[in-house]
Enzyme design. Structure first.
Site, mmCIF file in Angstrom:
data_model
loop_
_atom_site.group_PDB
_atom_site.id
_atom_site.type_symbol
_atom_site.label_atom_id
_atom_site.label_comp_id
_atom_site.label_asym_id
_atom_site.label_seq_id
_atom_site.Cartn_x
_atom_site.Cartn_y
_atom_site.Cartn_z
ATOM 1 N N GLY A 269 -5.024 -1.595 4.812
ATOM 2 C CA GLY A 269 -4.212 -2.728 4.355
ATOM 3 C C GLY A 269 -4.891 -4.067 4.619
ATOM 4 O O GLY A 269 -4.996 -4.916 3.733
ATOM 5 N N ARG A 270 -5.382 -4.247 5.839
ATOM 6 C CA ARG A 270 -5.970 -5.547 6.190
ATOM 7 C C ARG A 270 -7.345 -5.758 5.569
ATOM 8 O O ARG A 270 -7.923 -6.834 5.675
ATOM 9 C CB ARG A 270 -6.018 -5.711 7.709
ATOM 10 C CG ARG A 270 -6.738 -4.596 8.454
ATOM 11 C CD ARG A 270 -6.431 -4.654 9.945
ATOM 12 N NE ARG A 270 -6.932 -3.506 10.677
ATOM 13 C CZ ARG A 270 -6.287 -2.346 10.812
ATOM 14 N NH1 ARG A 270 -5.117 -2.163 10.216
ATOM 15 N NH2 ARG A 270 -6.803 -1.370 11.521
ATOM 16 N N HIS B 237 -6.493 -32.745 17.585
ATOM 17 C CA HIS B 237 -5.380 -33.566 18.052
ATOM 18 C C HIS B 237 -4.266 -32.700 18.620
ATOM 19 O O HIS B 237 -3.138 -33.154 18.777
ATOM 20 C CB HIS B 237 -4.865 -34.428 16.902
ATOM 21 C CG HIS B 237 -5.934 -35.323 16.359
ATOM 22 N ND1 HIS B 237 -6.211 -36.563 16.891
ATOM 23 C CD2 HIS B 237 -6.850 -35.129 15.383
ATOM 24 C CE1 HIS B 237 -7.232 -37.100 16.237
ATOM 25 N NE2 HIS B 237 -7.638 -36.239 15.325
ATOM 26 N N LYS C 120 9.037 -0.712 14.733
ATOM 27 C CA LYS C 120 9.713 -0.373 13.479
ATOM 28 C C LYS C 120 10.786 0.686 13.725
ATOM 29 O O LYS C 120 11.872 0.629 13.152
ATOM 30 C CB LYS C 120 8.703 0.189 12.462
ATOM 31 C CG LYS C 120 7.721 -0.800 11.908
ATOM 32 C CD LYS C 120 6.905 -0.115 10.797
ATOM 33 C CE LYS C 120 5.653 -0.888 10.480
ATOM 34 N NZ LYS C 120 4.731 -0.154 9.596
ATOM 35 N N GLU D 194 -5.431 -6.452 14.665
ATOM 36 C CA GLU D 194 -4.869 -5.143 14.328
ATOM 37 C C GLU D 194 -5.972 -4.079 14.369
ATOM 38 O O GLU D 194 -5.705 -2.908 14.622
ATOM 39 C CB GLU D 194 -4.198 -5.184 12.939
ATOM 40 C CG GLU D 194 -3.205 -4.049 12.733
ATOM 41 C CD GLU D 194 -2.361 -4.172 11.462
ATOM 42 O OE1 GLU D 194 -2.918 -4.092 10.368
ATOM 43 O OE2 GLU D 194 -1.128 -4.335 11.576
ATOM 44 N N LYS E 290 0.834 -1.195 0.000
ATOM 45 C CA LYS E 290 0.000 0.000 0.000
ATOM 46 C C LYS E 290 0.878 1.257 0.000
ATOM 47 O O LYS E 290 0.702 2.156 -0.791
ATOM 48 C CB LYS E 290 -0.935 -0.033 1.220
ATOM 49 C CG LYS E 290 -1.832 1.173 1.309
ATOM 50 C CD LYS E 290 -2.812 1.072 2.474
ATOM 51 C CE LYS E 290 -3.499 2.412 2.668
ATOM 52 N NZ LYS E 290 -4.459 2.410 3.767
ATOM 53 N N GLU F 210 10.430 -4.627 4.814
ATOM 54 C CA GLU F 210 10.568 -6.025 4.398
ATOM 55 C C GLU F 210 10.240 -6.183 2.908
ATOM 56 O O GLU F 210 10.984 -6.819 2.152
ATOM 57 C CB GLU F 210 9.605 -6.924 5.194
ATOM 58 C CG GLU F 210 9.899 -7.018 6.674
ATOM 59 C CD GLU F 210 9.145 -5.980 7.482
ATOM 60 O OE1 GLU F 210 8.871 -4.875 6.953
ATOM 61 O OE2 GLU F 210 8.836 -6.268 8.649
HETATM 62 O O1 LIG Z 1 0.979 -2.738 2.209
HETATM 63 P P1 LIG Z 1 2.081 -2.133 3.023
HETATM 64 O O2 LIG Z 1 2.051 -0.637 2.974
HETATM 65 O O3 LIG Z 1 3.411 -2.675 2.606
HETATM 66 O O4 LIG Z 1 1.842 -2.529 4.510
HETATM 67 C C1 LIG Z 1 1.937 -3.826 4.996
HETATM 68 C C2 LIG Z 1 1.537 -3.876 6.462
HETATM 69 O O5 LIG Z 1 2.368 -2.963 7.142
HETATM 70 C C3 LIG Z 1 2.125 -2.644 8.497
HETATM 71 O O6 LIG Z 1 2.732 -3.568 9.327
HETATM 72 C C4 LIG Z 1 0.681 -2.505 8.868
HETATM 73 O O7 LIG Z 1 0.527 -2.709 10.241
HETATM 74 C C5 LIG Z 1 -0.219 -3.473 8.143
HETATM 75 O O8 LIG Z 1 -1.546 -3.075 8.351
HETATM 76 C C6 LIG Z 1 0.090 -3.501 6.688
HETATM 77 O O9 LIG Z 1 -0.784 -4.388 6.057
#
Ligand SMILES: O=P(O)(O)OC[C@H]1O[C@H](O)[C@H](O)[C@@H](O)[C@@H]1O
Length: 528
Positions: free
Chosen positions: A242-243, A360, A485, A329, A182, A188
């Site tokens: 994002g989620r 199990h 972060k 979240e 996003k 990462e």
């Molecule tokens: O899609 P991006 O901007 O790379 O973000 C990826 C993720 O980053 C963060 O950790 C947020 O807490 C998430 O809500 C998000 O989905």
């Protein structure tokens, strides 16, 4: 459970789905009270503010309009006075066109070969939802057929082991990398994207990026800066959290590449069906509202801190991990939307595994240890039925026997008197007693298709929103992920200067200094 009228009033049907919440620790009167609570929390107004594009994510001053991502073409949904549905469909049409080019082989890689494999690079919301949907439909006969000869993989973790696993067996000549972020700043994802760019350019030269890398983002300027052709970028908008983004290009692009747009469109339609149900159905028959209220009941009134998500379907193995982000979240907050400390806990600890595997493993605790409200999710028709000659039941019936049995085992338990009648020895009676009265709900889906996966997703998305609305929190920000972060940036700087200039460790406490020292002294990382 012996009151059939009560049970009947706790069953709800919609668009092929059947919800049974009669095994919740709630009476008819409890439900009335919860509906009053919804009224007091102004749930109707909050839902309508969400759908009308108000900036209900107030700490980020944004609308929350993921429902617009799956709205029919002629719908009108406005953000800041502008109908967003045409923009949504522009991108969907672009995805349709692009995915057909890739799938038909009319778009080829740098050496002229069709691109049959896709690695989607992304993390969090840019990973978990698409992975869930992919896993859920990959064994559906229609999806299986349309994905023949193709592979879709997901690279999320910055652990180089995840890179190795993802590229293992792939040829850069026939691979398309989709960078999904996003913000296009997530550390990462960006390092993984640079790593795969290196993998491609080492094999095929720098110009191959144009044919082998595309992106999904709200930040198209950074996409271009990275070196991806803006024509090969698929947009979405800051009114998609994002989620909550799996119905945007985040999910639709990789899934369309794998299965074709027509399959993915069914997924969007399933989600849209629930959006309409959620928006227009009276609360006493509204599945996401009822589920949300019951979760508030379990967490805030009965004090149960967790929720187990137990699909009796291996195809739904990535559902709980996805809902963990959607729910935890969103609702794991310490203050109200106005910034006041909350006098109660919000959110719950979500976890789960497909049945029967979980039986199990951790069900022991659920049956005799802690009380964990359970969501049992069952499917009527298997994607891959098997019936062996001579067996008592089909393999799917065997699976589903457990789906039907577990909720009653939790609800009824087993008393010492019953055990005595079975001649269980006295010393074992306490160990074999089940207290019962343990809540669960059952959701039965007619089959697991792209459409019903869309329904399931939207039910949980809206359920989580309902919980947040009733708790009076902002379910759409995530400030809690920031601190870690920032501290990682400090460590990154230190690792760089220690490795390149031998700089001594500085600014960390005794514990971190000791650990870092050990890491730097003994790790075999290549020196830069
Ligand atoms: O899609 P991006 O901007 O790379 O973000 C990826 C993720 O980053 C963060 O950790 C947020 O807490 C998430 O809500 C998000 O989905």
């Amino acid at each position: 459970m012996s009151d059939a009228n009560r049970c009947q009033s706790m069953m709800m049907e919609f668009d092929g789905l059947l919800l049974d919440y009669s095994r919740q620790r709630a009476t008819v009167e409890t439900m009335d009270k919860l509906l009053n609570l919804a009224k007091a929390a102004q749930l109707t107004e909050k839902i309508s503010r969400m759908f009308s594009g108000d900036h209900i994510n107030s700490t980020e001053n944004r609308s929350v309009l993921h429902a617009a991502l799956r709205a029919p073409k002629d719908a009108v949904i406005k953000a800041d006075g502008k109908n967003v549905v045409p923009e949504v469909w522009n991108v969907l049409d672009k995805i349709k066109d692009f995915s057909e080019k890739i799938r038909s082989g009319s778009w080829v890689g740098a050496t002229g070969k069709p691109l049959k494999d896709v690695v989607a690079v992304g993390i969090g919301g840019s990973f978990l939802g698409p992975l869930f949907v992919h896993t859920a439909i990959q064994t559906d006969p229609e999806a299986l057929e349309s994905a023949k000869g193709r592979q879709l993989r997901f690279l999320a973790n910055i652990d180089p082991v995840d890179v190795a696993r993802n590229i293992n067996g792939l040829n850069p000549e026939t691979t398309l990398v989709v960078v999904v972020s996003k913000t296009f700043t997530t550390a990462e994802t960006m390092l993984n994207a640079r790593t795969l760019r290196e993998w491609i350019t080492t094999a095929l030269g720098a110009s191959a990026v144009a044919k082998h890398m595309v992106a999904v983002s709200t930040n198209l300027a950074l996409v271009e800066k990275f070196g991806i052709d803006p024509n090969n970028a698929f947009a979405f908008w800051d009114w998609v959290g994002g989620r909550y983004s799996v119905c945007s290009a985040v999910g639709v692009l990789p899934l369309s590449l794998q299965y074709g747009f027509s399959v993915v469109e069914k997924f969007l339609k399933g989600a849209s069906s629930i959006d309409q149900h959620f928006q227009s159905t009276p609360f006493e028959k509204n599945i996401p509202v009822l589920l949300g209220l019951l979760s508030v009941w379990n967490v805030s009134f009965l004090g149960y801190p967790a929720r187990a998500i137990l699909p009796y379907s291996q195809a739904l193995e990535k559902f709980a991990p996805h809902i963990q982000q959607v729910s935890m979240e969103s609702n794991g907050k310490g203050v109200s939307i106005d910034g006041l400390p909350l006098p109660y806990e919000t959110g719950e600890i979500d976890f789960g595994e497909p049945g029967t595997n979980g039986q199990h493993s951790f069900y022991q605790l659920i049956h005799q240890g802690r009380v964990i409200p359970c969501d049992f999710i069952g499917i009527v028709k298997s994607q891959q039925p098997v019936y062996l000659k001579g067996e008592v039941v089909s393999n799917h019936d065997e699976l589903m026997s457990n789906f039907f049995a577990q909720p009653d085992a939790l609800a009824y338990g087993k008393t010492p008197e019953q055990l005595q009648k079975e001649n269980v020895s006295e010393n074992l009676i306490p160990h074999k007693t089940f207290s019962g009265n343990r809540p669960s709900l059952s959701l039965l889906l007619p089959e697991l298709t792209a459409y019903s996966v869309g329904q399931l997703l939207a039910i949980y998305e809206h359920r989580v929103a309902v919980q947040g609305f009733v708790w009076g929190i902002n379910s759409f920000d995530q400030w809690g992920v920031e601190l870690g972060k920032v501290l990682a940036t400090q460590v990154r700087k230190q690792l760089h200067s220690s490795r390149t200039q031998g700089t001594a460790l500085e600014g960390f406490n005794y514990s971190t200094t000791t650990l870092l020292k050990r890491y730097l002294e003994t790790s075999s990382e290549p020196q830069i």
